[in-house]
Design a protein around this motif. Structure first.
Motif, mmCIF file in Angstrom:
data_model
loop_
_atom_site.group_PDB
_atom_site.id
_atom_site.type_symbol
_atom_site.label_atom_id
_atom_site.label_comp_id
_atom_site.label_asym_id
_atom_site.label_seq_id
_atom_site.Cartn_x
_atom_site.Cartn_y
_atom_site.Cartn_z
ATOM 1 N N TYR A 132 0.816 -1.213 0.000
ATOM 2 C CA TYR A 132 0.000 0.000 0.000
ATOM 3 C C TYR A 132 0.855 1.270 0.000
ATOM 4 O O TYR A 132 0.434 2.316 -0.515
ATOM 5 N N ASN A 133 2.072 1.206 0.566
ATOM 6 C CA ASN A 133 2.932 2.386 0.562
ATOM 7 C C ASN A 133 3.518 2.672 -0.815
ATOM 8 O O ASN A 133 4.049 3.764 -1.058
ATOM 9 N N TYR A 134 3.408 1.706 -1.741
ATOM 10 C CA TYR A 134 3.902 1.926 -3.098
ATOM 11 C C TYR A 134 2.972 2.853 -3.889
ATOM 12 O O TYR A 134 3.342 3.305 -4.970
ATOM 13 N N ILE A 135 1.786 3.133 -3.346
ATOM 14 C CA ILE A 135 0.853 4.035 -4.032
ATOM 15 C C ILE A 135 1.473 5.418 -4.168
ATOM 16 O O ILE A 135 1.329 6.090 -5.199
ATOM 17 N N ILE A 136 2.179 5.871 -3.118
ATOM 18 C CA ILE A 136 2.803 7.200 -3.160
ATOM 19 C C ILE A 136 4.230 7.138 -3.700
ATOM 20 O O ILE A 136 4.882 8.175 -3.817
ATOM 21 N N LEU A 137 4.714 5.939 -4.012
ATOM 22 C CA LEU A 137 6.059 5.786 -4.556
ATOM 23 C C LEU A 137 6.054 5.614 -6.073
ATOM 24 O O LEU A 137 7.069 5.245 -6.660
ATOM 25 N N GLY A 138 4.885 5.832 -6.684
ATOM 26 C CA GLY A 138 4.800 5.795 -8.141
ATOM 27 C C GLY A 138 4.509 4.440 -8.732
ATOM 28 O O GLY A 138 4.591 4.274 -9.949
ATOM 29 N N LYS A 139 4.177 3.450 -7.881
ATOM 30 C CA LYS A 139 3.849 2.111 -8.380
ATOM 31 C C LYS A 139 2.533 1.644 -7.762
ATOM 32 O O LYS A 139 2.495 0.640 -7.046
ATOM 33 N N PRO A 140 1.456 2.373 -8.021
ATOM 34 C CA PRO A 140 0.172 2.052 -7.370
ATOM 35 C C PRO A 140 -0.430 0.734 -7.805
ATOM 36 O O PRO A 140 -1.289 0.184 -7.105
ATOM 37 N N PHE A 141 0.000 0.192 -8.956
ATOM 38 C CA PHE A 141 -0.597 -1.046 -9.459
ATOM 39 C C PHE A 141 -0.407 -2.209 -8.493
ATOM 40 O O PHE A 141 -1.221 -3.131 -8.459
ATOM 41 N N LEU A 142 0.649 -2.174 -7.679
ATOM 42 C CA LEU A 142 0.914 -3.272 -6.749
ATOM 43 C C LEU A 142 -0.176 -3.402 -5.691
ATOM 44 O O LEU A 142 -0.424 -4.489 -5.175
ATOM 45 N N ALA A 143 -0.835 -2.305 -5.353
ATOM 46 C CA ALA A 143 -1.926 -2.342 -4.376
ATOM 47 C C ALA A 143 -3.297 -2.249 -5.042
ATOM 48 O O ALA A 143 -4.272 -2.798 -4.520
ATOM 49 N N LEU A 144 -3.366 -1.565 -6.182
ATOM 50 C CA LEU A 144 -4.664 -1.364 -6.836
ATOM 51 C C LEU A 144 -5.182 -2.647 -7.483
ATOM 52 O O LEU A 144 -6.394 -2.908 -7.457
ATOM 53 N N ILE A 145 -4.300 -3.457 -8.052
ATOM 54 C CA ILE A 145 -4.752 -4.679 -8.736
ATOM 55 C C ILE A 145 -5.426 -5.653 -7.764
ATOM 56 O O ILE A 145 -6.544 -6.113 -8.027
ATOM 57 N N PRO A 146 -4.809 -5.996 -6.610
ATOM 58 C CA PRO A 146 -5.548 -6.856 -5.658
ATOM 59 C C PRO A 146 -6.780 -6.168 -5.074
ATOM 60 O O PRO A 146 -7.767 -6.836 -4.777
ATOM 61 N N GLY A 147 -6.738 -4.837 -4.932
ATOM 62 C CA GLY A 147 -7.925 -4.126 -4.461
ATOM 63 C C GLY A 147 -9.086 -4.244 -5.430
ATOM 64 O O GLY A 147 -10.238 -4.447 -5.027
ATOM 65 N N LEU A 148 -8.788 -4.151 -6.723
ATOM 66 C CA LEU A 148 -9.831 -4.329 -7.742
ATOM 67 C C LEU A 148 -10.354 -5.759 -7.754
ATOM 68 O O LEU A 148 -11.541 -5.994 -8.013
ATOM 69 N N ALA A 149 -9.471 -6.727 -7.475
ATOM 70 C CA ALA A 149 -9.903 -8.131 -7.418
ATOM 71 C C ALA A 149 -10.905 -8.327 -6.282
ATOM 72 O O ALA A 149 -11.941 -8.982 -6.457
ATOM 73 N N ILE A 150 -10.608 -7.757 -5.103
ATOM 74 C CA ILE A 150 -11.534 -7.855 -3.968
ATOM 75 C C ILE A 150 -12.856 -7.182 -4.310
ATOM 76 O O ILE A 150 -13.934 -7.746 -4.088
ATOM 77 N N MET A 151 -12.779 -5.971 -4.848
ATOM 78 C CA MET A 151 -13.985 -5.205 -5.153
ATOM 79 C C MET A 151 -14.864 -5.925 -6.171
ATOM 80 O O MET A 151 -16.091 -5.996 -6.011
ATOM 81 N N SER A 152 -14.235 -6.499 -7.215
ATOM 82 C CA SER A 152 -15.025 -7.136 -8.271
ATOM 83 C C SER A 152 -15.744 -8.377 -7.759
ATOM 84 O O SER A 152 -16.915 -8.601 -8.082
ATOM 85 N N LEU A 153 -15.052 -9.194 -6.940
ATOM 86 C CA LEU A 153 -15.686 -10.426 -6.450
ATOM 87 C C LEU A 153 -16.785 -10.111 -5.435
ATOM 88 O O LEU A 153 -17.858 -10.735 -5.471
ATOM 89 N N VAL A 154 -16.547 -9.152 -4.555
ATOM 90 C CA VAL A 154 -17.572 -8.762 -3.585
ATOM 91 C C VAL A 154 -18.779 -8.178 -4.305
ATOM 92 O O VAL A 154 -19.931 -8.502 -3.996
ATOM 93 N N MET A 155 -18.543 -7.317 -5.294
ATOM 94 C CA MET A 155 -19.640 -6.724 -6.048
ATOM 95 C C MET A 155 -20.435 -7.791 -6.806
ATOM 96 O O MET A 155 -21.666 -7.723 -6.893
ATOM 97 N N ALA A 156 -19.725 -8.792 -7.327
ATOM 98 C CA ALA A 156 -20.410 -9.869 -8.049
ATOM 99 C C ALA A 156 -21.369 -10.612 -7.125
ATOM 100 O O ALA A 156 -22.507 -10.912 -7.507
ATOM 101 N N PHE A 157 -20.939 -10.907 -5.906
ATOM 102 C CA PHE A 157 -21.817 -11.600 -4.965
ATOM 103 C C PHE A 157 -22.987 -10.725 -4.534
ATOM 104 O O PHE A 157 -24.108 -11.221 -4.361
#
Length: 359
Positions: A319-344
């Motif tokens: 999550y600290n990589y968001i401010i270090l210019g590499k937000p994909f490391l935290a955003l990709i698993p976050g989108l995975a959680i959001m998509s599966l929860v939203m699907a249910f």
């Protein structure tokens, strides 16, 4: 004709008209398939996708590099396919990122990716075809801070998130249905005691209750499965209790009593099949809630323990990589959680609308 006009057929037709519900159901089935065959689908099929390449850590999606597979001398027998399916490949070969290579008569010379130094390996180390040990690997989702394939970690993390929902819902139904059924059917002192127990459990924050169970059972994803399930029976029990209070006044229940059927048979063979619709809906919502709880626990460090990949743990590590210019490391698993929860949640809403006899 009677079959086409049955309640089940009408509910199925209503559900098919809900495009979001159908798409959500397909996505859930896809995630279930991935959770079972994650090690077959993952580019890195080692146990927990824990193949580290510190030289290429935190690389962006689409990163491409040459990898030299250094044979593991201790690996004499290939792992059985069932073991690979369930736990991944053990005793995997070590991989070395390289820039280029050159094959001479006796040696394989490679230029390492990290320090650009030349390393020499005898050809006898690789057998007759050293080219087979060099692969051009593309990391579709990039690499994490340890140089592990992020896509593989996400695919295997699907198993944790999907299975915790399944097991937690199963435990909640196993406890909640009988408890709610007895409270609603017998009433009086039985109902008073069970409602007191439900209210006490309901008053404790879910996360705090799960943490208490984990402290008793210990850390680990199996302990998380059980702990989350033991906190979700309350919603099921309340729904079942209310439905049985209404259903026990119906004529078919009175007829069953007049025929001398036992209370157990009346509850579980006559009443419960007629009140399954709200139970199915609450189970879909609990499935989504269990995924969120597990992700939160893993983010706090008391869920699935390293190196077991979990979507929440991946976010915690990056999550600290968001401010270090590499937000994909935290955003990709976050989108995975959001998509599966939203699907249910969308699937649960579609089921609710389809099973609503008033609509």
């Amino acid at each position: 004709m009677h079959k086409k006009n049955s309640l089940q057929h009408l509910a199925l037709r209503k559900f098919k008209k809900n495009k979001l519900g159908v798409l959500s159901f397909i996505y859930i089935i896809l995630c279930g398939f991935i959770s079972i065959f994650c090690y077959v689908l993952a580019p890195d099929n080692t146990n927990a996708a824990n193949q580290m390449h510190l030289e290429i850590h935190s690389k962006p999606p689409g990163f491409n590099v040459l990898l030299l597979q250094i044979p593991n001398q201790q690996q004499s027998v290939t792992s059985p396919w069932l073991q690979v399916l369930l736990f991944g490949q053990k005793n995997a070969s070590k991989e070395l990122p390289i820039i280029s290579y050159n094959i001479t008569k006796e040696n394989l010379e490679v230029v390492t990716y990290s320090d650009k130094l030349t390393k020499t390996y005898p050809l006898t180390y690789f057998g007759s075809s050293p080219e087979k040990f060099i692969t051009n690997r593309t990391f579709l989702f990039g690499t994490d801070k340890y140089g592990r394939d992020l896509l593989s970690r996400l695919l295997i993390g699907t198993r944790i998130s999907f299975f915790i929902g399944f097991i937690a819902v199963f435990i909640s139904l196993l406890i909640g249905i009988p408890v709610g059924a007895f409270a609603g059917y017998y009433g009086k002192k039985v109902d008073t005691f069970i409602m007191w127990l439900i209210n006490v459990t309901w008053s404790i924050p879910t996360l705090l209750l799960v943490v208490a169970f984990i402290l008793i059972l210990g850390k680990g994803y199996w302990q998380v499965f059980i702990a989350v399930g033991l906190t979700m029976w309350v919603e099921v029990a309340r729904i079942v209790r209310g439905q049985i209070i209404s259903a026990k006044r119906e004529q078919y229940v009175e007829a069953a009593k007049a025929l001398g059927y036992s209370d157990f048979r009346i509850i579980f063979k006559h009443i419960l099949p007629n009140i399954m619709a709200p139970i199915i809906v609450i189970s879909a919502a609990n499935f989504a809630a269990a995924i969120l709880i597990e992700s939160g626990l893993s983010f706090l460090g008391i869920g699935a323990q390293p190196p077991t990949p979990s979507w929440g743990a991946i976010i915690k590590n990056h999550y600290n990589y968001i401010i270090l210019g590499k937000p994909f490391l935290a955003l990709i698993p976050g989108l995975a959680i959001m998509s599966l929860v939203m699907a249910f949640m969308l699937f649960g809403n579609a089921l609710r609308d389809a099973l609503d006899v008033k609509s």
